[in-house]
Design a protein around this motif. Structure first.
Motif, PDB file in Angstrom:
ATOM      1  N   LYS A 165       0.839  -1.193   0.000  1.00 38.97           N
ATOM      2  CA  LYS A 165       0.000   0.000   0.000  1.00 38.97           C
ATOM      3  C   LYS A 165       0.875   1.243   0.000  1.00 38.97           C
ATOM      4  O   LYS A 165       2.012   1.191   0.496  1.00 38.97           O
ATOM      5  N   LYS A 201      -1.895   3.464   7.023  1.00 42.52           N
ATOM      6  CA  LYS A 201      -2.567   2.479   7.889  1.00 42.52           C
ATOM      7  C   LYS A 201      -4.050   2.337   7.534  1.00 42.52           C
ATOM      8  O   LYS A 201      -4.659   1.308   7.821  1.00 42.52           O
ATOM      9  N   ASN A 202      -4.632   3.361   6.918  1.00 41.53           N
ATOM     10  CA  ASN A 202      -6.052   3.274   6.548  1.00 41.53           C
ATOM     11  C   ASN A 202      -6.264   2.848   5.092  1.00 41.53           C
ATOM     12  O   ASN A 202      -7.397   2.706   4.642  1.00 41.53           O
ATOM     13  N   HIS A 207      -6.519   0.542   1.844  1.00 42.08           N
ATOM     14  CA  HIS A 207      -6.979  -0.829   1.582  1.00 42.08           C
ATOM     15  C   HIS A 207      -5.902  -1.510   0.746  1.00 42.08           C
ATOM     16  O   HIS A 207      -5.150  -0.814   0.069  1.00 42.08           O
ATOM     17  N   HIS A 221      -7.502  -4.277   3.521  1.00 45.05           N
ATOM     18  CA  HIS A 221      -7.416  -4.524   4.953  1.00 45.05           C
ATOM     19  C   HIS A 221      -7.356  -6.029   5.181  1.00 45.05           C
ATOM     20  O   HIS A 221      -8.019  -6.794   4.477  1.00 45.05           O
ATOM     21  N   ASN A 230      -5.888  -2.286  13.276  1.00 43.80           N
ATOM     22  CA  ASN A 230      -4.707  -1.558  12.807  1.00 43.80           C
ATOM     23  C   ASN A 230      -5.056  -0.267  12.083  1.00 43.80           C
ATOM     24  O   ASN A 230      -4.172   0.458  11.671  1.00 43.80           O
ATOM     25  N   SER A 231      -6.347  -0.007  11.882  1.00 44.36           N
ATOM     26  CA  SER A 231      -6.734   1.187  11.122  1.00 44.36           C
ATOM     27  C   SER A 231      -7.903   1.876  11.810  1.00 44.36           C
ATOM     28  O   SER A 231      -8.480   1.357  12.765  1.00 44.36           O
ATOM     29  N   THR A 284     -10.545   2.748   9.860  1.00 48.00           N
ATOM     30  CA  THR A 284     -11.588   2.688   8.832  1.00 48.00           C
ATOM     31  C   THR A 284     -12.802   1.890   9.294  1.00 48.00           C
ATOM     32  O   THR A 284     -12.728   1.108  10.244  1.00 48.00           O
ATOM     33  N   THR A 343     -13.955  -0.235   7.185  1.00 50.14           N
ATOM     34  CA  THR A 343     -13.781  -1.470   6.402  1.00 50.14           C
ATOM     35  C   THR A 343     -13.136  -2.603   7.185  1.00 50.14           C
ATOM     36  O   THR A 343     -13.443  -3.772   6.968  1.00 50.14           O
ATOM     37  N   GLU A 344     -12.256  -2.265   8.119  1.00 45.89           N
ATOM     38  CA  GLU A 344     -11.429  -3.323   8.740  1.00 45.89           C
ATOM     39  C   GLU A 344     -12.257  -4.347   9.510  1.00 45.89           C
ATOM     40  O   GLU A 344     -11.809  -5.483   9.721  1.00 45.89           O
TER      41      GLU A 344
END
Ligand code: GLU
Length: 235
Positions: free
Chosen positions: A48, A85-86, A88, A90, A123-124, A126, A128-129
């Protein structure tokens, strides 16, 4: 509005993903990332970079990434700052499930709090994780049934997880346990499947696929699909 692209087939995934992401950069340029299943080890290799796609391309220019199944993302941040870290894809805590998402998971905070109570470390920042962690939890539950792992196992796990998600999303999922397969799903966010020669490519929009094929299958709202090099199942 992010861009997602996913591929499974017999050709190298990285050039197909990068090509697709170039055509989707208008959908977001906060960060970009790819996850590919390594052909030999069957591990997920994730890269990423913050900012435009060219930063990702530069960062992996000297890296050999061999694999024919992968997912990619170009991000327009809604939840969590535009940081690496945010970005994708993830990945879950075991490193075996990778997810890219376009959309917003409205109930992510509640899902995240429950997972954190169970000891999952995020770890983020978001929305999404939660998805890879929830899929891994489902896969562990399914493994108690002693079924043979394959793409259908992943399909069932993703189906069970999305039934708990609120919001609008399109997503693509990789699992090291079924290294030829991809699962994709959509609800009120776009997703199309291109039937190429020796590969299936899934993306947020037609320009990402146009170089590879003119046979395009738009997914209907709330459909979920399992793709592998031999064919597609849509439910
Ligand atoms: N909500 C996700 C994120 O912030 C996806 C963003 C989008 O689709 O624009 O990473």
């Amino acid at each position: 509005m992010c861009g997602i692209v996913a591929v499974t087939g017999y050709k190298k995934a990285l050039p197909l993903l990068i090509n697709g992401l170039k055509k989707l950069e208008y959908r977001g340029y906060d960060s970009a990332g790819v996850a590919i299943i390594n052909t030999e080890t069957k591990n997920i290799i994730c890269n990423k970079a913050e900012g435009k796609l060219k930063n990702l391309i530069n960062s992996i220019s000297n890296t050999k990434i061999d694999g024919t199944v992968g997912i990619g993302h170009t991000r327009w941040a809604t939840h969590g700052k535009p940081k690496v870290k945010n970005a994708h894809p993830h990945i879950d805590s075991s490193g075996k499930v990778a997810v890219v998402q376009n959309g917003i998971i409205e109930n992510y905070q509640e899902l995240k709090t429950n997972l954190e109570k169970e000891g999952i470390v995020f770890n983020s920042d978001t929305d999404t994780e939660v998805i890879p962690h929830l899929i891994q939890k489902e896969l562990i539950a399914l493994s108690q049934l002693n079924l043979k792992n394959n793409g259908s196992t992943l399909l069932v796990a993703v189906r069970n997880v999305i039934s708990d998600l609120e919001g609008s999303y399109a997503l693509a999922v990789l699992w090291a346990g079924a290294p030829d397969s991809l699962v994709v799903a959509r609800k009120q966010a776009p997703l199309i499947i291109g039937l190429g020669e020796g590969e299936f490519i899934c993306a947020s929009d037609t320009p990402a696929i146009a170089n590879f094929t003119n046979i395009i299958l738009p997914m209907e709202d709330e459909e979920i699909a399992l793709l592998n090099p031999l064919g597609i199942e849509i439910y």
